[in-house]
Design a protein around this motif. Structure first.
Motif, PDB file in Angstrom:
ATOM      1  N   ALA A 107      -1.952  25.914 -16.063  1.00  0.00           N
ATOM      2  CA  ALA A 107      -1.514  25.011 -17.129  1.00  0.00           C
ATOM      3  C   ALA A 107      -2.426  23.797 -17.216  1.00  0.00           C
ATOM      4  O   ALA A 107      -2.782  23.347 -18.327  1.00  0.00           O
ATOM      5  CB  ALA A 107      -0.071  24.573 -16.889  1.00  0.00           C
ATOM      6  N   SER A 111      -4.760  23.086 -20.429  1.00  0.00           N
ATOM      7  CA  SER A 111      -4.494  21.841 -21.152  1.00  0.00           C
ATOM      8  C   SER A 111      -5.724  20.943 -21.186  1.00  0.00           C
ATOM      9  O   SER A 111      -5.997  20.296 -22.213  1.00  0.00           O
ATOM     10  CB  SER A 111      -3.319  21.101 -20.509  1.00  0.00           C
ATOM     11  OG  SER A 111      -3.610  20.761 -19.160  1.00  0.00           O
ATOM     12  N   GLY A 114      -7.890  22.295 -23.863  1.00  0.00           N
ATOM     13  CA  GLY A 114      -7.361  21.971 -25.182  1.00  0.00           C
ATOM     14  C   GLY A 114      -7.593  20.528 -25.567  1.00  0.00           C
ATOM     15  O   GLY A 114      -7.982  20.230 -26.704  1.00  0.00           O
ATOM     16  N   VAL A 115      -7.382  19.611 -24.636  1.00  0.00           N
ATOM     17  CA  VAL A 115      -7.592  18.191 -24.923  1.00  0.00           C
ATOM     18  C   VAL A 115      -9.070  17.902 -25.153  1.00  0.00           C
ATOM     19  O   VAL A 115      -9.440  17.125 -26.048  1.00  0.00           O
ATOM     20  CB  VAL A 115      -7.030  17.329 -23.777  1.00  0.00           C
ATOM     21  CG1 VAL A 115      -7.359  15.858 -23.985  1.00  0.00           C
ATOM     22  CG2 VAL A 115      -5.526  17.509 -23.670  1.00  0.00           C
ATOM     23  N   THR A 412       2.100  24.273 -20.493  1.00  0.00           N
ATOM     24  CA  THR A 412       0.749  24.072 -21.016  1.00  0.00           C
ATOM     25  C   THR A 412       0.783  23.357 -22.354  1.00  0.00           C
ATOM     26  O   THR A 412       0.006  22.418 -22.595  1.00  0.00           O
ATOM     27  CB  THR A 412       0.041  25.428 -21.158  1.00  0.00           C
ATOM     28  OG1 THR A 412       0.024  26.104 -19.901  1.00  0.00           O
ATOM     29  CG2 THR A 412      -1.389  25.238 -21.635  1.00  0.00           C
ATOM     30  N   VAL A 413       1.673  23.774 -23.236  1.00  0.00           N
ATOM     31  CA  VAL A 413       1.773  23.154 -24.561  1.00  0.00           C
ATOM     32  C   VAL A 413       2.130  21.675 -24.437  1.00  0.00           C
ATOM     33  O   VAL A 413       1.520  20.811 -25.099  1.00  0.00           O
ATOM     34  CB  VAL A 413       2.812  23.899 -25.416  1.00  0.00           C
ATOM     35  CG1 VAL A 413       3.180  23.091 -26.654  1.00  0.00           C
ATOM     36  CG2 VAL A 413       2.282  25.262 -25.830  1.00  0.00           C
ATOM     37  N   ASN A 414       3.083  21.342 -23.579  1.00  0.00           N
ATOM     38  CA  ASN A 414       3.487  19.938 -23.424  1.00  0.00           C
ATOM     39  C   ASN A 414       2.374  19.103 -22.796  1.00  0.00           C
ATOM     40  O   ASN A 414       2.194  17.935 -23.162  1.00  0.00           O
ATOM     41  CB  ASN A 414       4.755  19.853 -22.580  1.00  0.00           C
ATOM     42  CG  ASN A 414       5.992  20.271 -23.346  1.00  0.00           C
ATOM     43  OD1 ASN A 414       6.259  19.777 -24.426  1.00  0.00           O
ATOM     44  ND2 ASN A 414       6.754  21.199 -22.798  1.00  0.00           N
ATOM     45  N   LEU A 415       1.618  19.681 -21.863  1.00  0.00           N
ATOM     46  CA  LEU A 415       0.494  18.951 -21.281  1.00  0.00           C
ATOM     47  C   LEU A 415      -0.610  18.728 -22.297  1.00  0.00           C
ATOM     48  O   LEU A 415      -1.228  17.660 -22.346  1.00  0.00           O
ATOM     49  CB  LEU A 415      -0.046  19.709 -20.060  1.00  0.00           C
ATOM     50  CG  LEU A 415       0.806  19.659 -18.793  1.00  0.00           C
ATOM     51  CD1 LEU A 415       0.186  20.524 -17.705  1.00  0.00           C
ATOM     52  CD2 LEU A 415       0.964  18.234 -18.294  1.00  0.00           C
ATOM     53  N   VAL A 416      -0.875  19.753 -23.125  1.00  0.00           N
ATOM     54  CA  VAL A 416      -1.888  19.597 -24.175  1.00  0.00           C
ATOM     55  C   VAL A 416      -1.478  18.489 -25.142  1.00  0.00           C
ATOM     56  O   VAL A 416      -2.284  17.609 -25.492  1.00  0.00           O
ATOM     57  CB  VAL A 416      -2.098  20.921 -24.926  1.00  0.00           C
ATOM     58  CG1 VAL A 416      -2.933  20.712 -26.181  1.00  0.00           C
ATOM     59  CG2 VAL A 416      -2.789  21.945 -24.031  1.00  0.00           C
TER      60      VAL A 416
END
Length: 437
Positions: A107, A111, A114-115, A412-416
């Motif tokens: 994750a 992430s 993604g960032v 992962t989505v929340n960290l991104v």
């Protein structure tokens, strides 16, 4: 004397710069000692190292991006609470700790990628990217209709690849935020139409399509989440002008819709209406099916009573809760650690949301302010709905608790999203996107 003074100034500077990671490191060490006392030290140790690495890396990235340190701190605190809870729910197999460690590592890597893509690339800002992301959302719905797997209550939320399942619908939340920001947040293009439609109407139709497809998949919780998120983004974008006539019309339509839905649910429950009927009925009368559809509500009430303020005196008072590491993780947290820990988590969310709303108000331009508003609204709505379900305030919807509930894709989505919010808080993209539309 001057060299000594400069040396003291440098020491003070580094202490001020490192006070957050040093304080967080101390908290991690205290939690490791706590887990050792709970005989979970061997399980928590690999998770401890990956969380420690994530914490230092996150603080470094926030420093490099001139992002909000407070946002990073509260996200890391919630992530640590989630790691502790997942370890507490493990069995006796020490390999479970390494599997959880791999989940956190994957994750974090995804992430970070993604960032970085958000910070370095600009394709998502261009006009054609909005249509591309909208089409990708529809493609994901089509894939779920064809290959999605039923989780047991009629909801198709997972996509099986071999022996593993992925919560693909979590990706729709990210796509939805970026599509809505592209349609509502670009002030320079507010008069430009999309497929012959005004941009607010295109955003409204896209929202309705998302809600409709999610309802057909049986994922009512996510459908309601998208509805609330869409309404919040319309308000944040200033595209929803509330007048007295519009408010009265909306109230009349809402009442009529609720009456029609109530008649369909209570008089002819079938299909999706049967699911709604069961959710509402057993929320009100869980004792009618104490070993079936009303079981979770009874377990929640027992868990809150057992937890008390500081947790139970002995582990013999603990009992298993269905979906205790996902949909009911907050109730399990209170049962295990007490109401004070639950209040601490709620306070952490409130402080993180306060920081996020501040970032939204001070964003570099309207487009990034809209993205920030979507991110913070999504996290806020998920947290409010999850905690509301876990204290029997509203019916259970299956919405996970950000950063704490089990699930690699959700984490992962929340960290991104929190990483994107951190980058926006630094204001480093100011003046760039206008020339790249």
């Amino acid at each position: 004397m001057r060299s000594t003074a400069r040396y003291k100034i440098k020491i003070r500077y580094w202490i001020l710069e490192l006070k957050l990671p040093l304080a967080m490191t101390l908290v991690h060490i205290m939690l490791l000692m706590f887990m050792c006392l709970k005989d979970k030290g061997s399980h928590y140790l690999p998770v401890f190292w990956i969380l420690l690495f994530t914490m230092w890396t996150g603080c470094l990235l926030a420093r490099l991006c001139h992002g909000s340190q407070n946002l990073v701190a509260w996200v890391l605190i919630l992530l640590t609470v989630g790691g502790v809870m997942q370890v507490m729910l493990m069995g006796e197999d020490a390999a479970d700790g390494f599997r959880l460690c791999r989940k956190f590592a994957a994750a974090f890597v995804l992430s970070a990628a993604g960032v970085t893509a958000f910070y370095k690339m600009s394709w998502y800002k261009k006009e054609h990217a909005v249509a591309g992301m909208a089409c990708l959302s529809l493609m994901i719905f089509g894939i779920m209709f064809l290959f999605g797997s039923d989780v047991g209550d009629g909801a198709v939320v997972n996509l099986k690849v071999g022996t593993r399942s992925f919560q693909v619908l979590e990706l729709l939340k990210v796509l939805y935020i970026f599509v809505m920001a592209g349609l509502l947040g670009k002030e320079q293009l507010k008069d430009k139409q999309v497929m012959g439609l005004k941009r607010p109407w295109a955003a409204f139709i896209f929202t309705v399509l998302n809600i409709g497809f999610l309802a057909l998949l049986g994922e009512l919780g996510t459908a309601l989440l998208i509805a609330a998120l869409g309404g919040g983004m319309f308000l944040a974008g200033g595209r929803l002008h509330i007048t007295r006539k519009r408010a009265v019309a909306a109230a009349v339509v809402s009442v009529l819709a609720m009456v029609i839905l109530a008649l369909l649910v209570w008089k002819a429950p079938s299909g999706i209406f049967l699911k709604i009927y069961n959710r509402l009925y057993y929320f009100l009368y869980p004792e009618k099916d104490a070993s079936g559809l009303g079981l979770q509500y009874i377990q929640i009430r027992r868990a809150l009573a057992v937890g008390g303020m500081l947790g139970p005196e002995s582990t013999r008072y603990l009992f298993h809760i269905s979906e205790e590491n996902t949909d009911l993780v907050f109730a399990k947290l209170v049962q295990t650690c007490g109401m004070l820990m639950g209040l601490f988590v709620i306070t952490s969310y409130l402080l993180m949301l306060r920081e996020g709303f501040g970032i939204t108000l001070n964003g570099p331009d309207s487009y990034y302010r809209m993205i920030a508003a979507g991110i913070i609204l999504l996290i806020a709505i998920q947290g409010i709905v999850h905690i509301g379900c876990n204290i029997c305030f509203i019916p259970i919807t299956g919405i996970p608790l950000p950063f704490i509930s089990h699930g690699g894709v959700n984490l992962t989505v929340n960290l991104v999203l929190s990483g994107i919010l951190m980058v926006i808080s630094g204001g480093r993209m100011e003046g760039r996107w206008v020339h790249e539309l």
